[in-house]
Design a protein around this motif. Structure first.
Motif, short mmCIF file in Angstrom:
data_model
loop_
_atom_site.label_atom_id
_atom_site.label_comp_id
_atom_site.label_asym_id
_atom_site.label_seq_id
_atom_site.Cartn_x
_atom_site.Cartn_y
_atom_site.Cartn_z
N UNK A 99 0.84 -1.20 0.00
CA UNK A 99 0.00 0.00 0.00
C UNK A 99 0.87 1.25 0.00
N UNK A 100 1.88 1.28 0.86
CA UNK A 100 2.77 2.44 0.92
C UNK A 100 3.43 2.70 -0.42
N UNK A 101 3.96 1.65 -1.04
CA UNK A 101 4.61 1.82 -2.34
C UNK A 101 3.64 2.36 -3.38
N UNK A 102 2.40 1.89 -3.36
CA UNK A 102 1.40 2.38 -4.30
C UNK A 102 1.06 3.84 -4.08
N UNK A 103 0.96 4.25 -2.83
CA UNK A 103 0.67 5.66 -2.53
C UNK A 103 1.79 6.54 -3.06
N UNK A 104 3.04 6.15 -2.82
CA UNK A 104 4.17 6.95 -3.31
C UNK A 104 4.15 7.04 -4.83
N UNK A 105 3.89 5.93 -5.50
CA UNK A 105 3.82 5.94 -6.96
C UNK A 105 2.71 6.87 -7.44
N UNK A 106 1.56 6.84 -6.77
CA UNK A 106 0.47 7.73 -7.16
C UNK A 106 0.83 9.19 -7.01
N UNK A 107 1.55 9.53 -5.96
CA UNK A 107 1.96 10.92 -5.74
C UNK A 107 3.01 11.35 -6.76
N UNK A 108 3.92 10.44 -7.11
CA UNK A 108 4.89 10.75 -8.16
C UNK A 108 4.19 11.02 -9.49
N UNK A 109 3.18 10.21 -9.80
CA UNK A 109 2.44 10.40 -11.05
C UNK A 109 1.76 11.75 -11.09
N UNK A 110 1.37 12.25 -9.95
CA UNK A 110 0.73 13.57 -9.88
C UNK A 110 1.74 14.70 -10.04
N UNK A 111 3.02 14.37 -10.03
CA UNK A 111 4.05 15.39 -10.25
C UNK A 111 4.81 15.82 -9.03
N UNK A 112 4.64 15.12 -7.91
CA UNK A 112 5.35 15.48 -6.68
C UNK A 112 6.84 15.20 -6.82
N UNK A 113 7.65 16.02 -6.20
CA UNK A 113 9.08 15.79 -6.07
C UNK A 113 9.30 14.44 -5.36
N UNK A 114 10.30 13.65 -5.77
CA UNK A 114 10.47 12.31 -5.19
C UNK A 114 10.60 12.29 -3.67
N UNK A 115 11.35 13.22 -3.10
CA UNK A 115 11.49 13.25 -1.65
C UNK A 115 10.15 13.58 -1.00
N UNK A 116 9.44 14.56 -1.56
CA UNK A 116 8.16 14.93 -0.97
C UNK A 116 7.10 13.87 -1.21
N UNK A 117 7.16 13.18 -2.36
CA UNK A 117 6.23 12.07 -2.58
C UNK A 117 6.46 10.97 -1.54
N UNK A 118 7.73 10.69 -1.25
CA UNK A 118 8.05 9.68 -0.24
C UNK A 118 7.58 10.12 1.14
N UNK A 119 7.88 11.36 1.50
CA UNK A 119 7.50 11.85 2.82
C UNK A 119 5.99 11.92 2.99
N UNK A 120 5.31 12.44 1.97
CA UNK A 120 3.84 12.48 2.01
C UNK A 120 3.28 11.06 2.08
N UNK A 121 3.84 10.15 1.28
CA UNK A 121 3.35 8.77 1.29
C UNK A 121 3.47 8.12 2.65
N UNK A 122 4.62 8.31 3.29
CA UNK A 122 4.82 7.75 4.63
C UNK A 122 3.84 8.36 5.61
N UNK A 123 3.63 9.67 5.51
CA UNK A 123 2.68 10.34 6.40
C UNK A 123 1.26 9.83 6.20
N UNK A 124 0.82 9.76 4.95
CA UNK A 124 -0.55 9.31 4.67
C UNK A 124 -0.76 7.87 5.14
N UNK A 125 0.20 7.02 4.86
CA UNK A 125 0.14 5.61 5.27
C UNK A 125 0.08 5.50 6.79
N UNK A 126 0.94 6.26 7.47
CA UNK A 126 0.97 6.21 8.93
C UNK A 126 -0.29 6.76 9.57
#
Length: 276
Positions: free
Chosen positions: A219-246
């Motif tokens: 699930x976490x990996x999918x969230x990060x991929x979705x945020x990257x597809x939306x155009x997020x910076x890789x670091x911020x996509x990762x950080x946002x993904x971890x936050x949303x998942x948590x």
């Protein structure tokens, strides 16, 4: 060492995600999820649905030939591609990767698909997330934008160290892996550490023990991929993904119980958490 960023509600309010405005699904990006061996097809489904829950507009995913029709019914939002078994990405998969705005390789990817992960990784130019079985391709040339999502055991294999060394110094391990692989690294754990090649460093300490359940990492990996597809910076996509998942885990712990909620229940919490 760079100053450690604490990922919390204040940080996400200060680091907004790209918004498509009035654009349709094309404006929100296309995700390709490559994984899902015969015995672990559910992992690809978890990741694929999480990418959509994170706001991606279009979805493609792979499945074994004998499961393509069933997968199309179970995940009706997706275009389903056959999963090559000869270690080489076929023309359809290469084309899909070329059209994607983010490619996730690894969820449910069994050992016999490692050659495919390496082959496809070298052909991908879109932002790339490597998880689980896809981490075997972490050192392969290819996309310049990568996010790796190992847990401690996977990080130990990646760095050829004992797991105890990783657990004793997760920050050092994340920094080393980020530099070695020229990638944003998300070292998953009770306190997840995120390291970027440019020196940015972050930590998230929420979520709770309930997230330590089969399928949660997909699930976490999918969230990060979705945020990257939306155009997020890789670091911020990762950080946002971890936050949303948590935070999804925290909400489920309050509503369902500290332990016992399922990975499939995490992603439906994501859309409301995006509205901060």
């Amino acid at each position: 060492m760079s100053q450690m960023i604490q990922i919390d509600a204040g940080w996400v309010r200060d680091h907004r995600l790209p918004h498509p405005g009035d654009g349709g699904k094309e404006a929100r990006g296309r995700v390709l999820v490559v994984g899902g061996g015969v015995e672990l097809l559910g992992a690809a489904r978890l990741a694929a649905e999480a990418a959509l829950r994170a706001g991606a507009g279009k979805l493609q995913m792979t499945a074994p030939a004998q499961a393509m029709a069933a997968t199309s019914l179970v995940v009706p939002e997706a275009r389903v591609l056959g999963l090559p078994q000869n270690g080489q990405a076929d023309d359809a998969l290469v084309q899909a990767a070329g059209e994607a705005d983010a490619v996730l390789i690894g969820p449910g990817m069994e050992a016999d698909l490692e050659a495919l992960a390496k082959d496809l990784c070298q052909r991908v130019r879109a932002p790339l997330v490597l998880d689980a079985g896809g981490l075997v391709a972490a050192d392969c040339p290819g996309s310049e934008t990568r996010v790796l999502t190992p847990h401690a055991g996977e990080m130990a294999r990646l760095l050829e160290k004992d797991r105890r060394h990783i657990e004793a110094d997760p920050i050092g391990a994340a920094i080393q892996a980020s530099a070695r692989c020229s990638s944003v690294v998300v070292l998953k754990g009770a306190r997840t550490v995120i390291a970027a090649p440019d020196g940015r460093l972050a930590r998230y300490a929420g979520g709770g023990p309930g997230l330590g359940v089969s399928g949660s990492g997909d699930v976490l990996a999918g969230v990060i991929a979705g945020l990257l597809a939306r155009g997020a910076d890789p670091f911020e996509a990762a950080a946002w993904g971890v936050y949303l998942h948590g935070e999804a885990g925290r909400r489920l712990a309050e509503r369902v119980g500290v332990l016992g909620f399922l990975a499939r229940e995490i992603a439906p919490e994501i859309p409301r958490l995006l509205d901060v």
